[in-house]
Motif scaffolding. Structure first.
Motif, PDB file in Angstrom:
ATOM      1  N   ILE A   1       5.496 -10.274  -4.551  1.00  0.00           N
ATOM      2  CA  ILE A   1       5.687  -9.242  -5.571  1.00  0.00           C
ATOM      3  C   ILE A   1       4.623  -8.168  -5.432  1.00  0.00           C
ATOM      4  O   ILE A   1       4.918  -6.966  -5.467  1.00  0.00           O
ATOM      5  CB  ILE A   1       5.661  -9.848  -6.987  1.00  0.00           C
ATOM      6  N   GLU A   2       3.371  -8.583  -5.261  1.00  0.00           N
ATOM      7  CA  GLU A   2       2.283  -7.618  -5.108  1.00  0.00           C
ATOM      8  C   GLU A   2       2.476  -6.755  -3.868  1.00  0.00           C
ATOM      9  O   GLU A   2       2.186  -5.558  -3.884  1.00  0.00           O
ATOM     10  CB  GLU A   2       0.929  -8.327  -5.084  1.00  0.00           C
ATOM     11  N   SER A   3       3.000  -7.338  -2.803  1.00  0.00           N
ATOM     12  CA  SER A   3       3.274  -6.573  -1.587  1.00  0.00           C
ATOM     13  C   SER A   3       4.337  -5.512  -1.836  1.00  0.00           C
ATOM     14  O   SER A   3       4.206  -4.365  -1.395  1.00  0.00           O
ATOM     15  CB  SER A   3       3.716  -7.511  -0.469  1.00  0.00           C
ATOM     16  N   VAL A   4       5.397  -5.876  -2.545  1.00  0.00           N
ATOM     17  CA  VAL A   4       6.442  -4.906  -2.877  1.00  0.00           C
ATOM     18  C   VAL A   4       5.857  -3.780  -3.725  1.00  0.00           C
ATOM     19  O   VAL A   4       6.100  -2.600  -3.452  1.00  0.00           O
ATOM     20  CB  VAL A   4       7.621  -5.587  -3.611  1.00  0.00           C
TER      21      VAL A   4
ATOM     22  N   ALA B   1       6.152  -0.233  -1.814  1.00  0.00           N
ATOM     23  CA  ALA B   1       7.417   0.441  -2.123  1.00  0.00           C
ATOM     24  C   ALA B   1       7.253   1.928  -2.415  1.00  0.00           C
ATOM     25  O   ALA B   1       8.092   2.735  -2.003  1.00  0.00           O
ATOM     26  CB  ALA B   1       8.111  -0.249  -3.293  1.00  0.00           C
ATOM     27  N   ALA B   2       6.199   2.307  -3.083  1.00  0.00           N
ATOM     28  CA  ALA B   2       6.031   3.713  -3.472  1.00  0.00           C
ATOM     29  C   ALA B   2       5.948   4.633  -2.257  1.00  0.00           C
ATOM     30  O   ALA B   2       6.443   5.762  -2.295  1.00  0.00           O
ATOM     31  CB  ALA B   2       4.792   3.872  -4.337  1.00  0.00           C
ATOM     32  N   GLY B   3       5.361   4.170  -1.175  1.00  0.00           N
ATOM     33  CA  GLY B   3       5.214   5.011   0.001  1.00  0.00           C
ATOM     34  C   GLY B   3       6.267   4.752   1.080  1.00  0.00           C
ATOM     35  O   GLY B   3       6.201   5.341   2.160  1.00  0.00           O
ATOM     36  N   ALA B   4       7.232   3.899   0.791  1.00  0.00           N
ATOM     37  CA  ALA B   4       8.232   3.548   1.794  1.00  0.00           C
ATOM     38  C   ALA B   4       9.218   4.706   2.014  1.00  0.00           C
ATOM     39  O   ALA B   4       9.601   5.393   1.073  1.00  0.00           O
ATOM     40  CB  ALA B   4       9.000   2.304   1.358  1.00  0.00           C
ATOM     41  N   SER B   5       9.596   4.900   3.265  1.00  0.00           N
ATOM     42  CA  SER B   5      10.582   5.931   3.586  1.00  0.00           C
ATOM     43  C   SER B   5      11.982   5.315   3.541  1.00  0.00           C
ATOM     44  O   SER B   5      12.153   4.100   3.580  1.00  0.00           O
ATOM     45  CB  SER B   5      10.297   6.522   4.962  1.00  0.00           C
ATOM     46  N   VAL B   6      12.976   6.172   3.484  1.00  0.00           N
ATOM     47  CA  VAL B   6      14.372   5.741   3.533  1.00  0.00           C
ATOM     48  C   VAL B   6      14.888   6.036   4.930  1.00  0.00           C
ATOM     49  O   VAL B   6      14.788   7.162   5.415  1.00  0.00           O
ATOM     50  CB  VAL B   6      15.224   6.488   2.481  1.00  0.00           C
ATOM     51  N   VAL B   7      15.429   5.006   5.594  1.00  0.00           N
ATOM     52  CA  VAL B   7      15.926   5.156   6.956  1.00  0.00           C
ATOM     53  C   VAL B   7      17.369   4.686   6.982  1.00  0.00           C
ATOM     54  O   VAL B   7      17.687   3.576   6.539  1.00  0.00           O
ATOM     55  CB  VAL B   7      15.082   4.306   7.941  1.00  0.00           C
TER      56      VAL B   7
END
Length: 60
Positions: A43-46, A50-56
């Motif tokens: 959960i902490e990893s998500v 997640a906030a900086g994850a790009s959409v591919v």
């Protein structure tokens, strides 16, 4: 109500989490973990990533 992570045991005894939106809809589900501690780390990893994850988009 805001979004929340729910931690639970599945039918095989694995610890899992699901992320529910404010309206109660499940919007993400984590993999199975052998310990609750590992699940909480997931959960902490998500949360951290997640906030900086790009959409591919893929052609699967």
């Amino acid at each position: 109500m805001s979004a929340k992570f729910e931690v639970y045991l599945d039918h095989s005894g694995q610890h899992r989490f699901r992320l529910k939106a404010a309206n109660g809809e499940i919007i993400a589900v984590g993999e199975g973990y052998t310990t609750k501690s590992a699940c909480l780390q997931g959960i902490e990893s998500v949360k951290a990533n997640a906030a900086g994850a790009s959409v591919v988009e893929t052609d699967d």
